[in-house]
Design a protein around this motif. Structure first.
Motif, PDB file in Angstrom:
ATOM      1  N   PRO A 109      10.145  45.628  42.008  1.00  0.00           N
ATOM      2  CA  PRO A 109      11.201  46.000  42.212  1.00  0.00           C
ATOM      3  C   PRO A 109      11.804  45.843  40.759  1.00  0.00           C
ATOM      4  O   PRO A 109      12.670  46.114  40.251  1.00  0.00           O
ATOM      5  N   GLU A 110      10.912  44.879  39.741  1.00  0.00           N
ATOM      6  CA  GLU A 110      10.961  44.418  38.579  1.00  0.00           C
ATOM      7  C   GLU A 110      10.695  45.654  37.768  1.00  0.00           C
ATOM      8  O   GLU A 110      11.201  46.231  36.541  1.00  0.00           O
ATOM      9  N   VAL A 111       9.370  46.368  37.571  1.00  0.00           N
ATOM     10  CA  VAL A 111       8.399  47.215  37.132  1.00  0.00           C
ATOM     11  C   VAL A 111       9.253  48.271  37.556  1.00  0.00           C
ATOM     12  O   VAL A 111       8.307  49.882  36.559  1.00  0.00           O
ATOM     13  N   ARG A 112       9.708  49.014  38.596  1.00  0.00           N
ATOM     14  CA  ARG A 112      10.109  50.489  38.919  1.00  0.00           C
ATOM     15  C   ARG A 112      10.493  51.364  38.084  1.00  0.00           C
ATOM     16  O   ARG A 112      10.247  52.492  38.016  1.00  0.00           O
ATOM     17  N   PRO A 113      11.249  50.992  37.382  1.00  0.00           N
ATOM     18  CA  PRO A 113      12.357  51.614  36.113  1.00  0.00           C
ATOM     19  C   PRO A 113      11.531  51.698  35.506  1.00  0.00           C
ATOM     20  O   PRO A 113      11.801  52.935  34.464  1.00  0.00           O
TER      21      PRO A 113
END
Length: 321
Positions: free
Chosen positions: A155-159
């Protein structure tokens, strides 16, 4: 007649059991496939690409790399060492344990707290696209080390992931009776029924009265006892999917070793290990990970020096049988 009845019962019971097992297995795989997609995407990246994603996630937390003398502008050391971060004067040591679906144990965590103290860091963060085993979690709790596994990291690196391949739609499941699964199940049941029939024919006494006389009593056949095996060894799986999974697990574990950029199988019997520095020689730590699998213990190991290195490629073998 009795043998035929026993075989029919075995056919029906085994057919129903195999059909239920196949449906349950296919349903479980269909459910678990989307869960592993995100981790597979992270694990498919090169080590530096993975480290860049992690640094972007750390930047969102307010942590930026400390650029020291001789370091690249992106803050990622070329030798694969840990990365020093800072936020408002606070320093944090970041360690990326990279490997495809790797399981990180306690060994890679040893010494991180001392290394952080020597570099002026007050905390340690360890990141992997795989997961940590129970011993690693226990050690991290004792030494106040923050662990971030693939499921937590996504969830932290998805963007910041540039390309996210869409999950292919699942193949529709037909309700007709011509599915390969049920056919295989009932085909296997037919083989089992035939085998049971032959065994029952051989075991049951044959009753053929002649001239009104009662049939003679069945002859008692003595069977010599099978000698007990003198030694036991770990059975090597025969399922190709299980064998491939074991190969991946071995390569993933080796990819987490210090001095190893990544490891992959270039052929069925050759493991290609890319080194992150010319001085790295991970063979002593590599062999125990490979020898956990009997079918892989004698594999040839190709140690590939870093790009631009003038050192030759080396070949090793943990076992020679």
């Amino acid at each position: 007649m009795i043998a035929l009845l026993i075989a029919l019962i075995a056919f029906v019971v085994s057919g129903l059991g195999l059909t239920h097992w196949l449906r349950h297995t296919l349903s479980t795989r269909a459910t678990e496939a989307p869960k592993s997609r995100d981790a597979d995407l992270l694990a498919s990246l090169h080590w530096r690409e993975f480290a860049r994603l992690v640094l972007k996630a750390m930047h969102a937390r307010g942590l930026d790399p400390v650029i020291e003398d001789g370091m690249p502008a992106d803050g990622i050391p070329t030798n694969g060492n840990d990365i020093l971060l800072q936020r408002n004067g606070e320093r944090v040591l970041l360690s990326c344990k990279y490997g495809t679906a790797s399981v990180v144990g306690a060994q890679p965590l040893l010494g991180l707290s001392k290394a952080a103290t020597l570099r002026g860091a007050s905390r340690v963060i360890v990141v992997t696209p795989g997961r940590f085993d129970e011993e690693a979690v226990r050690l991290a709790h004792e030494q106040d080390i923050e662990l971030i596994d693939g499921e937590t990291l996504w969830p932290e690196v998805r963007p910041y992931v540039p390309h996210q391949p869409e999950q292919p739609p699942a193949a529709p499941v037909s309700s007709s009776g011509a599915l390969p699964g049920p056919l295989l199940a009932w085909g296997g049941a037919a083989l089992i029924g035939g085998l049971v029939w032959m065994l029952a024919q051989a075991a049951l006494p044959v009753s053929t009265p002649e001239d009104g006389m009662p049939p003679p009593p069945p002859r008692v056949r003595t069977v010599a006892p099978t000698p007990a095996p003198t030694a036991t060894t770990e059975a090597i799986p025969t399922d190709p999917a299980v064998l491939e999974q074991r190969r991946r697990e071995a390569a993933n574990s080796i990819s987490t070793l210090f001095g190893v950029d990544r490891a992959l199988w270039s052929s069925q019997s050759t493991l290609l290990v890319y080194l992150s520095s010319e001085e790295a020689d991970p063979i002593n730590e590599l062999c125990p990970l490979l020898e956990r699998y009997p079918e892989l213990a004698a594999s040839r190991i190709q140690l590939q020096p870093p790009a631009g290195s003038k050192k030759p490629v080396r070949f090793k073998q943990c076992r020679t049988f």
